[in-house]
Design a protein around this motif. Structure first.
Motif, PDB file in Angstrom:
ATOM      1  N   SER A 711      54.497   4.393 -46.985  1.00  0.00           N
ATOM      2  CA  SER A 711      53.155   4.268 -47.260  1.00  0.00           C
ATOM      3  C   SER A 711      52.241   2.879 -46.967  1.00  0.00           C
ATOM      4  O   SER A 711      53.198   1.781 -47.148  1.00  0.00           O
ATOM      5  CB  SER A 711      52.536   4.527 -48.629  1.00  0.00           C
ATOM      6  OG  SER A 711      53.236   3.632 -49.617  1.00  0.00           O
ATOM      7  N   CYS A 712      51.403   2.740 -46.758  1.00  0.00           N
ATOM      8  CA  CYS A 712      50.506   1.508 -46.339  1.00  0.00           C
ATOM      9  C   CYS A 712      49.795   1.021 -47.622  1.00  0.00           C
ATOM     10  O   CYS A 712      49.337   1.848 -48.291  1.00  0.00           O
ATOM     11  CB  CYS A 712      49.365   2.089 -45.272  1.00  0.00           C
ATOM     12  SG  CYS A 712      48.200   0.797 -45.126  1.00  0.00           S
ATOM     13  N   GLY A 713      50.052  -0.261 -47.807  1.00  0.00           N
ATOM     14  CA  GLY A 713      49.530  -0.752 -49.161  1.00  0.00           C
ATOM     15  C   GLY A 713      48.356  -1.376 -48.981  1.00  0.00           C
ATOM     16  O   GLY A 713      47.813  -2.380 -49.645  1.00  0.00           O
ATOM     17  N   PRO A 719      40.050  -0.404 -43.804  1.00  0.00           N
ATOM     18  CA  PRO A 719      40.687   0.319 -42.609  1.00  0.00           C
ATOM     19  C   PRO A 719      42.015  -0.511 -42.256  1.00  0.00           C
ATOM     20  O   PRO A 719      42.122  -1.527 -42.808  1.00  0.00           O
ATOM     21  CB  PRO A 719      39.695   0.120 -41.540  1.00  0.00           C
ATOM     22  CG  PRO A 719      39.003  -1.233 -42.047  1.00  0.00           C
ATOM     23  CD  PRO A 719      38.889  -1.069 -43.250  1.00  0.00           C
ATOM     24  N   CYS A 720      42.909   0.111 -41.328  1.00  0.00           N
ATOM     25  CA  CYS A 720      43.932  -0.739 -40.971  1.00  0.00           C
ATOM     26  C   CYS A 720      43.443  -1.863 -40.191  1.00  0.00           C
ATOM     27  O   CYS A 720      42.678  -1.699 -39.195  1.00  0.00           O
ATOM     28  CB  CYS A 720      44.831   0.245 -40.094  1.00  0.00           C
ATOM     29  SG  CYS A 720      46.009  -0.567 -39.404  1.00  0.00           S
ATOM     30  N   ILE A 721      43.993  -3.032 -40.472  1.00  0.00           N
ATOM     31  CA  ILE A 721      43.322  -4.438 -39.537  1.00  0.00           C
ATOM     32  C   ILE A 721      44.436  -4.749 -39.161  1.00  0.00           C
ATOM     33  O   ILE A 721      44.330  -6.158 -38.328  1.00  0.00           O
ATOM     34  CB  ILE A 721      42.884  -5.304 -40.647  1.00  0.00           C
ATOM     35  CG1 ILE A 721      43.825  -5.562 -41.800  1.00  0.00           C
ATOM     36  CG2 ILE A 721      41.545  -5.048 -41.125  1.00  0.00           C
ATOM     37  CD1 ILE A 721      43.394  -7.064 -42.568  1.00  0.00           C
ATOM     38  N   GLU A 723      46.277  -2.897 -36.649  1.00  0.00           N
ATOM     39  CA  GLU A 723      46.345  -2.240 -35.163  1.00  0.00           C
ATOM     40  C   GLU A 723      47.424  -0.975 -35.595  1.00  0.00           C
ATOM     41  O   GLU A 723      47.998  -0.918 -34.466  1.00  0.00           O
ATOM     42  CB  GLU A 723      46.299  -2.950 -33.848  1.00  0.00           C
ATOM     43  CG  GLU A 723      45.232  -3.576 -33.973  1.00  0.00           C
ATOM     44  CD  GLU A 723      45.254  -4.698 -32.536  1.00  0.00           C
ATOM     45  OE1 GLU A 723      46.279  -4.970 -32.350  1.00  0.00           O
ATOM     46  OE2 GLU A 723      44.098  -5.119 -32.251  1.00  0.00           O
ATOM     47  N   HIS A 724      47.743  -0.687 -36.627  1.00  0.00           N
ATOM     48  CA  HIS A 724      48.818   0.485 -36.824  1.00  0.00           C
ATOM     49  C   HIS A 724      50.193  -0.084 -36.204  1.00  0.00           C
ATOM     50  O   HIS A 724      51.045   0.761 -36.112  1.00  0.00           O
ATOM     51  CB  HIS A 724      48.637   1.590 -36.444  1.00  0.00           C
ATOM     52  CG  HIS A 724      47.138   2.390 -36.927  1.00  0.00           C
ATOM     53  ND1 HIS A 724      47.416   2.641 -38.110  1.00  0.00           N
ATOM     54  CD2 HIS A 724      45.905   1.869 -36.673  1.00  0.00           C
ATOM     55  CE1 HIS A 724      45.931   3.077 -38.638  1.00  0.00           C
ATOM     56  NE2 HIS A 724      45.205   2.773 -37.780  1.00  0.00           N
ATOM     57  N   ALA A 725      50.390  -1.444 -36.160  1.00  0.00           N
ATOM     58  CA  ALA A 725      51.686  -1.969 -35.851  1.00  0.00           C
ATOM     59  C   ALA A 725      52.562  -1.816 -37.329  1.00  0.00           C
ATOM     60  O   ALA A 725      52.815  -3.196 -37.672  1.00  0.00           O
ATOM     61  CB  ALA A 725      51.644  -3.211 -35.264  1.00  0.00           C
ATOM     62  N   CYS A 726      52.911  -0.963 -37.684  1.00  0.00           N
ATOM     63  CA  CYS A 726      53.454  -0.997 -39.214  1.00  0.00           C
ATOM     64  C   CYS A 726      54.599  -1.598 -39.194  1.00  0.00           C
ATOM     65  O   CYS A 726      54.913  -2.405 -40.241  1.00  0.00           O
ATOM     66  CB  CYS A 726      53.390   0.656 -39.691  1.00  0.00           C
ATOM     67  SG  CYS A 726      51.793   1.428 -39.811  1.00  0.00           S
ATOM     68  N   VAL A 727      55.403  -1.672 -38.354  1.00  0.00           N
ATOM     69  CA  VAL A 727      56.804  -2.115 -38.404  1.00  0.00           C
ATOM     70  C   VAL A 727      56.565  -3.984 -38.642  1.00  0.00           C
ATOM     71  O   VAL A 727      57.447  -4.299 -39.565  1.00  0.00           O
ATOM     72  CB  VAL A 727      57.609  -2.006 -37.360  1.00  0.00           C
ATOM     73  CG1 VAL A 727      59.209  -2.892 -37.486  1.00  0.00           C
ATOM     74  CG2 VAL A 727      58.156  -0.467 -37.448  1.00  0.00           C
ATOM     75  N   ARG A 728      55.642  -4.331 -38.171  1.00  0.00           N
ATOM     76  CA  ARG A 728      55.322  -6.060 -38.368  1.00  0.00           C
ATOM     77  C   ARG A 728      54.324  -5.999 -39.500  1.00  0.00           C
ATOM     78  O   ARG A 728      54.176  -7.311 -39.855  1.00  0.00           O
ATOM     79  CB  ARG A 728      54.568  -6.196 -36.956  1.00  0.00           C
ATOM     80  CG  ARG A 728      55.641  -6.270 -35.783  1.00  0.00           C
ATOM     81  CD  ARG A 728      54.888  -6.895 -34.753  1.00  0.00           C
ATOM     82  NE  ARG A 728      55.566  -7.361 -33.437  1.00  0.00           N
ATOM     83  CZ  ARG A 728      55.400  -8.028 -32.468  1.00  0.00           C
ATOM     84  NH1 ARG A 728      54.027  -8.577 -32.634  1.00  0.00           N
ATOM     85  NH2 ARG A 728      56.170  -8.166 -31.523  1.00  0.00           N
ATOM     86  N   CYS A 729      53.926  -5.155 -40.017  1.00  0.00           N
ATOM     87  CA  CYS A 729      52.758  -5.378 -41.038  1.00  0.00           C
ATOM     88  C   CYS A 729      53.324  -5.687 -42.393  1.00  0.00           C
ATOM     89  O   CYS A 729      54.027  -4.985 -43.084  1.00  0.00           O
ATOM     90  CB  CYS A 729      51.914  -4.215 -41.078  1.00  0.00           C
ATOM     91  SG  CYS A 729      50.460  -4.456 -42.265  1.00  0.00           S
ATOM     92  N   PRO A 730      52.824  -6.602 -43.291  1.00  0.00           N
ATOM     93  CA  PRO A 730      53.295  -6.992 -44.551  1.00  0.00           C
ATOM     94  C   PRO A 730      52.820  -5.710 -45.600  1.00  0.00           C
ATOM     95  O   PRO A 730      53.480  -6.044 -46.661  1.00  0.00           O
ATOM     96  CB  PRO A 730      52.677  -8.214 -44.913  1.00  0.00           C
ATOM     97  CG  PRO A 730      51.514  -8.467 -43.735  1.00  0.00           C
ATOM     98  CD  PRO A 730      51.701  -7.639 -42.642  1.00  0.00           C
TER      99      PRO A 730
END
Ligand code: SF4
Length: 804
Positions: A711-713, A719-721, A723-730
């Motif tokens: 899940s996205c925190g 919105p997602c800031i 760019e949906h690069a979730c693996v790299r996203c904190p």
């Protein structure tokens, strides 16, 4: 002796109200003996040894061996004191070396068995109120079993009740012994019965003990009596108005507005009246610390500074010449340093003049007389505006410095905690003298005499080890310290809380909301303050993990979270007892960590890292830096409060019902009353009714946060800031069930890197390495959470789907 007592009393009184320091404790340490002379076994001050022996035999008949050695001690003491003048035992004691506070009776007796006889004789004289020693004379004799003499000698229901309450208290044996000793010692040196042990007299004893403690050893500068105070308060011996802990009794309470002004000794009574009236008028809109700051700026810095320059100044009409002279003097602080924030001085002064002008319109009789031109020119405020921009730039520069260091700090506290937790685990399982190895280092478990005694009584021993350098390490203490360092850093960085909000978190701030689809969302309620609004933070997996770890630690062994009071250092008031989360055992007492203590801990952590990492030299994280770092990552950190409030108002009924099984109803009521009180300080517009559209949007937010790996925190309504690069996203919270997917992605990335290597695509390699680093970091985080997986230990409310 009496001179020494008087001298000490005088020294204590200097720290009390009435002195201009105004840093007095909440309870005034004093003892006022109105009780008629207290002789529980008759007045034996002129009795001979035979009479004393007879009484002693009635009070302490057994064991016979001790009775005989006590008698021998009494004869020897009598012979020793007979060499000194006086009609009573007390007079001869005071004239002898024993009354000098410099030597123990056992030393005069030559030590060994004879020395012990002397000590027993001394305990008899004290407990039967034949000699009233000074505290130093009592302490130098090291009367470790003194309560065994005093309690039977007093034969007092109150004291017996106290002894029973101490025995039943949740304290270690060590602190139980001290609690009983402290009360018996206070009664002895004050010459009173148990009924006359008051908060004031007991605090006097604590003060005097601190004064007389030798300036070496473990207890330098410490107050005694914490455990005794808690038991005396809990059993109702102290009045309900007394602070529940000795530490709270030592803290200065709020100053009255008159005291705030008077501590700056304004000579002109008309000006004093003006300042008092002004602060009273501002009181409803400004919190306590704001009033203190205003009094400091207006009365001490401005008015007293002006009077120093122009002693004839009789009103607020300050000439520009005097003002400029004052301005030049105030840019340098009392310690000689340059004052960096001039707005903290000039803004209150300007506000003072403008407030008087505007109030004079409505109440000319009251304020009109004082209206005059403000001496602080507008141009100065423009300069201050520029200076503030410089300050903001410095803060931004600090954040940029700290941002890359945050992972280093997090790794340090995590590794440190895990290292100490492992050592504690291994050492706890080891026997006395057993060696064991962790990571190539060898440790040897060691038991003290007290530990062996505890083991014999079926109690756990303290965990201490020797390391390879022969240093003795208190593993319990080190592990505890490492845990709280980890918990503080993790909570601050994942929540963005202010330091005072952190210390205010309690188990009741943690709520769960179950969505109609069964998903449980953990929420953290941040109580509103006068100057900031209430927030409800949906907890990320990491925040959930650290909060759950704290609750599990505090409830180990099936306990509930201990109830403690919290001292608000800004408002200088105590809270009702609450299950606060950031609490620690410090010696004899449990208390909420102070904001200063937490800041100090962070400073020490950074210093420790700096020993091996030069990037930390001269750098340290302040609690508020985590909030700034958090804010740079997240623009918004909570739900709109009217949705959160509806959610919580809705859940309160459900949650409360569950919590009643855990805490008594009073505790829940105190917490709800605390929230209600705080909410009253906020504008009502912050709590409008939630519309259906808003509620649907709120629900949809959680659906939109579902991503492949978990899940996205990201915060509510953002919105997602990235760019949906979730693996790299904190902000990605990886679902532990999706770890296999991380492995698949990693394998794919490794294959791509191999290809890029073969083809010489250097730019591609760099990007893949970066992604691999993030991926492995996330997997490490998830595995760490799984290793220490906990639940929140709170009752689960029944499912509801709308605030209705
Ligand atoms: S990239 Fe980050 S913010 Fe965007 S959806 Fe993924 S986890 Fe959320």
């Amino acid at each position: 002796m009496n001179e020494r007592r008087a001298e000490r009393a005088l020294r204590l009184r200097r720290d009390q109200p009435g002195s201009v320091r105004y840093t007095r404790p909440a309870v005034v340490p004093t003892f006022d003996i109105r009780e008629p002379a207290h002789f529980p076994r008759g007045d034996l001050r002129r009795a001979d040894v035979e009479q004393i022996r007879t009484v002693a035999k009635q009070v302490w008949p057994d064991p016979a061996s001790r009775r005989r050695s006590r008698d021998r001690g009494l004869y020897k003491l009598a012979a020793l004191l007979a060499e000194h003048p006086g009609d009573t035992w007390q007079q001869r004691w005071d004239a002898s070396p024993l009354g000098s506070e410099q030597v123990a009776a056992r030393v005069l007796g030559g030590g060994g068995a004879v020395g012990t006889e002397y000590t027993q004789g001394v305990q008899t004289l004290f407990a039967l109120r034949i000699v009233r020693p000074t505290l130093a004379a009592l302490r130098i004799n090291q009367l470790t079993i003194y309560p065994q003499y005093v309690v039977p000698a007093e034969n007092d229901d109150g004291l017996n009740g106290f002894a029973a309450a101490v025995s039943a208290a949740a304290l270690s044996d060590h602190f139980k012994r001290w609690a009983l000793f402290d009360v018996c010692a206070a009664m002895t040196i004050h010459g009173v019965s148990f009924a006359y042990v008051t908060p004031e007299s007991f605090l006097h004893y604590a003060f005097e003990t601190r004064e007389t403690t030798p300036r070496t050893g473990l207890h330098v500068g410490k107050y005694v009596g914490h455990s005794a105070w808690q038991v005396l308060f809990a059993m109702g011996h102290f009045p309900p108005s007394a602070p529940p802990t000795l530490r709270n009794a030592l803290r200065a309470p709020q100053l009255t507005i008159e005291e705030m002004v008077d501590r700056y000794e304004v000579a002109d009574p008309r000006m004093r009246e003006l300042f008092v009236a002004y602060l009273h008028r501002r009181y409803p809109d400004v919190d306590y610390s704001g009033l203190l700051a205003a009094a400091y700026a207006i009365v001490k810095l401005f008015w007293n500074g002006i009077i120093e320059i122009n002693p004839a100044q009789g009103d607020l009409n300050v000439s520009q010449e005097v003002y400029q002279q004052w301005h030049r003097s105030v840019v340098v602080r009392e310690d000689g340093e340059q004052r960096l924030d001039m707005s903290a001085v000039l803004s209150p002064v300007r506000a003072f003049y403008f407030d008087l002008q505007s109030w004079a319109v409505d109440e000319p009789a009251m304020w009109g007389h004082w209206v005059t031109t403000c001496p602080v020119p507008r141009s100065t405020m423009n300069q201050i505006g520029r200076a503030k921009r410089r300050v903001r730039e410095r803060v931004h520069a600090t954040v940029r410095t700290l941002q890359p260091l945050l992972p280093v700090l997090v790794d340090h506290v995590t590794a440190d905690y895990e290292r100490w937790a492992t050592l504690l685990h291994r050492a706890t399982a080891a026997a006395d003298g057993e060696a064991f190895t962790i990571g190539g280092a060898t440790f040897v478990r060691t038991f003290s005499r007290e530990d062996n005694r505890r083991v014999r009584h079926g109690l756990p021993a303290k965990v201490r080890v020797f390391d390879e350098a022969g240093r003795r390490i208190d593993v319990n203490r080190s592990e505890d310290s490492a845990f709280w360092a980890w918990a503080i850093v993790e909570t601050l960085r994942h929540s963005g809380l202010r330091i005072e909000e952190l210390t205010e978190l309690s188990q009741l701030s943690v709520r769960q909301y179950r969505r109609p689809n069964g998903e449980v969302i953990a929420l953290l309620v941040v109580a509103p303050s006068k100057t900031d609004r209430e927030r409800v933070i949906p907890m990320s997996a990491e925040l959930f993990h650290v909060i759950a770890s704290i609750i599990r630690r505090l409830t180990v062994g099936g306990k509930t979270v201990p109830m403690v009071t919290r001292f608000d250092t800004y408002d200088r008031v105590w809270s009702d007892p609450q299950p606060f989360l950031f609490q620690r055992h410090i010696g004899q007492h449990v208390e909420v960590m102070t904001t200063g203590g937490i800041a100090e801990k962070l400073r020490h952590l950074c210093q420790a890292i700096a020993e091996n990492d030069p990037r930390f030299e001269g750098v340290h994280f302040r609690p508020h830096d985590f909030r700034r770092l958090f804010a740079t990552e997240l623009v918004n950190n909570g739900l709109p409060i009217h949705i959160g409030a509806a959610l919580l108002g809705h859940l309160n009924l459900e949650t409360t019902r569950g919590y009643v099984a855990v805490f008594n109803e009073d505790v829940i009521r105190h917490y709800q009353a605390h929230l209600q009180r705080r909410r009253k300080a906020r504008p009502a517009e912050e709590y409008p009714n939630v519309t259906v559209d808003e509620w649907e949007e709120f629900q949809a937010h959680f659906d939109k946060r579902k991503v492949e790996l978990g899940s996205c925190g990201r915060p509510y309504a953002t919105p997602c800031i990235h760019e949906h690069a979730c693996v790299r996203c904190p902000l990605l919270n990886v679902d532990p069930n999706m770890l296999h997917r991380l492995d698949e992605i990693e394998a794919d990335l490794i294959a791509r890197r191999q290809r890029a290597d073969n083809e010489g695509w250097q730019g591609e390699i760099e990007g893949i390495e970066l992604t691999l680093g993030f991926l492995r970091g996330k997997r490490g985080d998830v595995n760490g959470r799984i290793r220490r997986s906990h639940d929140l230990g709170i009752p689960t409310p029944a499912p509801r789907d709308h605030p209705g």
